[in-house]
Design an enzyme around this catalytic site. Structure first.
Site, short mmCIF file in Angstrom:
data_model
loop_
_atom_site.label_atom_id
_atom_site.label_comp_id
_atom_site.label_asym_id
_atom_site.label_seq_id
_atom_site.Cartn_x
_atom_site.Cartn_y
_atom_site.Cartn_z
N ILE A 27 54.97 45.61 36.43
CA ILE A 27 54.90 45.69 37.78
C ILE A 27 54.79 44.83 38.56
O ILE A 27 54.84 44.14 39.64
CB ILE A 27 55.57 47.54 38.51
CG1 ILE A 27 57.29 47.77 37.65
CG2 ILE A 27 55.34 46.51 40.02
CD1 ILE A 27 58.12 47.18 38.44
N ALA B 25 40.36 52.16 35.96
CA ALA B 25 38.41 51.99 36.47
C ALA B 25 38.19 52.90 36.34
O ALA B 25 37.01 53.64 35.56
CB ALA B 25 38.36 50.95 36.03
N HIS C 55 31.77 39.78 28.48
CA HIS C 55 32.02 39.57 29.98
C HIS C 55 31.22 40.68 30.38
O HIS C 55 31.62 42.21 30.12
CB HIS C 55 32.59 39.06 30.14
CG HIS C 55 33.58 37.91 29.47
ND1 HIS C 55 32.72 36.55 30.33
CD2 HIS C 55 34.87 37.79 29.27
CE1 HIS C 55 33.91 35.73 29.89
NE2 HIS C 55 34.80 36.39 29.47
N ALA D 230 54.08 43.62 28.36
CA ALA D 230 53.36 44.88 29.73
C ALA D 230 54.14 45.99 28.62
O ALA D 230 54.55 46.57 30.00
CB ALA D 230 53.50 44.65 31.03
N HIS E 105 45.31 58.41 65.49
CA HIS E 105 46.27 57.86 66.11
C HIS E 105 46.04 56.31 66.30
O HIS E 105 45.13 56.33 67.48
CB HIS E 105 46.77 58.95 67.34
CG HIS E 105 48.50 58.15 66.99
ND1 HIS E 105 49.84 57.98 66.85
CD2 HIS E 105 47.89 57.74 68.54
CE1 HIS E 105 50.45 56.71 67.66
NE2 HIS E 105 49.63 56.51 69.02
N SER F 185 57.59 48.20 32.63
CA SER F 185 57.60 48.84 34.03
C SER F 185 56.34 49.41 34.20
O SER F 185 56.68 50.48 35.72
CB SER F 185 59.32 49.11 35.13
OG SER F 185 59.91 50.57 34.30
N LYS G 10 44.38 41.35 41.68
CA LYS G 10 44.84 41.98 43.36
C LYS G 10 44.34 40.80 44.17
O LYS G 10 44.80 40.82 45.03
CB LYS G 10 43.62 42.91 43.41
CG LYS G 10 43.58 44.29 42.00
CD LYS G 10 44.88 44.73 42.57
CE LYS G 10 44.87 46.08 41.92
NZ LYS G 10 45.20 45.32 40.12
N GLY H 152 33.56 43.71 32.15
CA GLY H 152 34.79 43.97 31.08
C GLY H 152 36.05 43.21 31.25
O GLY H 152 35.81 42.46 32.47
#
Length: 473
Positions: A193, A326, A38, A276, A452, A188, A52, A41
Site C-alpha cells: 500500500i 524495526a 550495510h 509485496a 487545543h 495490500s 518515507k 540494515g
C-alpha cells in the site's frame, strides 16, 4: 586476521542488531557486530527510511497540486524522478553513516564480512567470518545474537519471480529506472500500500490485487473499509479476493492474468509490477542446521527471552517472525541483551503493545486488539469513534478525512485497542501505545488534558464517545 574474543557477537547491523550492540556495550560487555553489507540494515538503506522520504515527496507533490485550496498558486507542477530517488538515497546514506558513528561512540567493534556458525565447544559454537577478499577469522563470544533480518517473499511460480526489470521487489521499486504509467501492486499490506500510494500520487495508473477479502488485512475492518474508499477516490483500482495467476513479460510491458473474486480471469497490461506479499527470514548459509538451531517456516524459533535453546545463541527481529517491524526488533535486542547481562526486571515482549504504522495517504496506525479480535477473545466491549471532520486542527490543515476508533473492556475499562486513519496518525498512535503499556483505563484517559487545537484532541473525543460523553459531534 587474528582470532578475537568478545562477550557478545551480533550478526547483522539492522535496527535489531545495532541497538542490541549498543545496549550490550552500555552494560559493560565487550561487543562485536558483523555486517555483510550495510550498517543500518534494510530499514535504513532499503526500507523504513528511504520509503518515507519517497512518500514525503508524494505528499508535498499532492499539496502542490492542490495549492489553490490554500490560497496559493503553483503552475506547471511536475517532478524529476532521478532527483526524487537521489533525495531518498542521500537520506539513507546520511543515517547509515550515523550508525557507524554510534558504533565508534559505544566502542563496538565492527567487522565487515559474512558470519557462519562453526563446530560447538564447551561454551557453544564459534563464528567464522569471511570478508570480501575471502579471508577468514574466528570470532569467539560467549553470546551470539542472530539479527540477520528478512527479505521479500517471492512466488515460486513461472513468470512471477522478480527480475529487477519488469517485476520489482521493494528494493527495485525504491530506485526505479523509469516511471511506470501503469503499475500493478501484488499485496495490500503495509509495503504494498505504501508503494501504491507513492506511485499513484505521482500519476501512475495504479492497480492493487489482494487475495484476502479486504485491503490492509491486519487492521481493524472498519479502518480497512475507510482506507479502501480513500484510495479509490484517489483513482486506485483495487481488487480484493483476487489473485495473479500468471505474468507474461513482453518487450516493454507485462500482461497479468488476474483471477477476480467472481472466478473470472482478466488480462491486463502493466509497465511494471511490485511484488509485496510478505517477507521471509534470512536463515540460510549461517550453519544453523549444524549447531541445532530450529527454523520453522523460514523463521528462527526462540523462547520469550529470544534464546534459540542452543547454548549462547539467540535471535531477534525479522528473522524470528512477525510482526516484522524495526521497533519490534530494537526492543527485542534490548530484552535479549539485558537478559544476557543478568539484569533484574527484564520483561518478555508483549506484541499487543507494539504499534503498527502504514505511511500511505491517508496514514494508518494501530495498537492492540481490533474490535473483532477483542470480541473473539471473549471481551464485552465499548467502542468509541471520532471523525477528523469534527476537529478544528484537521480542518485547518485541509485534512478533514479520517477516523479514530478506540476499544475498551466494558468490565474493567482497560483500553484494548486503538485504530486510526488520517493525517499524522503514525505520530498520534504512540499516545495510545503509552496508555496500553501503563494499563490505562477510560478514567485515566478521561482526566488526561489534551492541548487545543491539535489532532490529539480526537483521541480524547474517541474515548469519551465510547462512554457516551463525546463533546464535538
Amino acid at each position: 586476521m587474528a582470532d578475537q574474543k568478545f562477550d557478545v557477537a551480533v550478526i547483522g547491523a539492522g535496527p535489531g542488531g545495532y541497538v542490541a550492540a549498543i545496549r550490550a556495550s552500555q552494560l559493560g560487555l565487550k561487543t562485536v557486530i558483523i555486517e555483510r553489507e550495510h550498517l543500518g540494515g534494510v530499514c535504513l538503506n532499503w526500507g523504513c527510511i528511504p520509503t518515507k522520504a519517497l512518500l514525503r515527496t508524494a505528499e508535498v507533490y499532492t499539496n502542490m497540486k492542490h495549492a489553490e485550496a490554500f490560497g496559493l498558486k503553483a503552475e506547471n507542477i511536475g517532478f524529476d524522478l532521478d532527483a526524487v530517488v537521489q533525495r531518498s538515497r542521500k537520506i539513507s546514506k546520511q543515517l547509515a553513516g550515523g550508525i557507524g558513528y554510534l558504533m565508534k561512540k559505544h566502542k563496538v567493534t565492527v567487522i565487515d564480512g559474512v558470519a557462519k556458525f562453526t563446530g560447538a565447544n564447551g561454551k557453544g559454537p564459534s563464528l567464522t567470518v569471511t570478508d570480501k577478499d575471502g579471508k577468514t577469522q574466528t570470532v569467539h563470544a560467549d553470546h551470539k545474537i542472530i539479527a540477520t533480518g528478512a527479505r521479500a517473499r517471492t512466488i515460486p511460480q513461472a513468470g512471477l519471480e522478480p527480475d529487477g526489470k519488469f517485476i520489482w521487489t521493494a528494493k527495485e521499486a525504491m530506485v526505479p529506472d523509469t516511471f511506470p504509467k501503469r503499475l500493478l501492486v501484488i499485496g495490500s499490506g503495509a509495503i504494498g500500500i505504501e508503494f501504491a500510494s507513492f506511485y499513484n500520487a505521482l500519476g501512475a495508473e495504479t492497480t492493487v490485487v489482494e487475495m484476502i477479502d479486504r485491503i490492509l488485512p491486519a487492521e481493524d475492518e472498519e479502518i480497512s473499509a475507510f482506507a479502501l474508499k480513500a484510495f479509490q477516490s484517489q483513482g486506485m483500482k483495487i481488487h480484493t479476493g483476487a489473485q495473479v495467476e500468471k505474468l507474461e513479460k513482453g518487450k516493454d510491458s507485462v500482461t497479468a492474468h488476474l483471477k477476480m473474486k467472481d472466478g473470472k480471469t482478466e488480462k491486463q497490461e502493466f509497465d511494471r509490477v511490485v511484488l509485496a506479499i510478505g517477507i521471509v527470514g534470512n536463515t540460510e548459509n549461517l550453519g544453523l542446521e549444524d549447531i541445532g538451531v530450529k527454523v520453522d517456516r523460514g523463521h528462527i524459533v526462540v523462547d520469550e527471552y529470544l534464546s534459540t535453546g542452543v547454548k549462547g545463541v539467540y535471535a531477534i527481529g525479522d528473522v524470528v517472525g512477525a510482526p516484522w517491524l524495526a521497533h519490534k526488533a530494537s526492543h527485542e535486542g534490548v530484552i535479549c541483551v539485558e537478559k544476557i547481562a543478568g539484569l533484574n526486571n527484564v520483561h518478555p515482549l508483549d506484541t499487543s503493545l507494539i504499534p503498527g504504522c502504514t505511511y500511505c495517504s491517508p496514514q494508518v496506525a494501530s495498537v492492540g486488539l481490533t474490535e473483532a479480535k477483542a470480541k473473539a477473545a471473549g471481551y464485552k466491549v465499548k467502542v468509541g469513534k471520532f471523525p477528523f471532520q469534527g476537529n478544528g486542527k484537521a480542518i485547518a490543515l485541509g485534512e478533514p478525512e479520517g477516523l479514530i476508533k478506540t476499544i475498551f473492556d466494558e468490565k474493567t475499562g482497560e483500553l484494548l485497542g486503538a485504530h486510526l486513519i488520517g493525517a499524522e496518525v503514525t505520530e498520534l498512535i504512540q499516545g495510545f501505545g503509552i496508555a496500553r503499556t501503563m494499563e490505562a483505563t477510560e478514567e485515566d484517559l478521561f482526566h488526561t488534558i489534551f492541548p487545543h487545537p491539535t489532532l490529539s484532541e480526537m483521541m480524547h473525543e474517541s474515548v469519551l464517545d465510547a462512554y457516551g460523553r463525546v463533546m464535538h459531534i
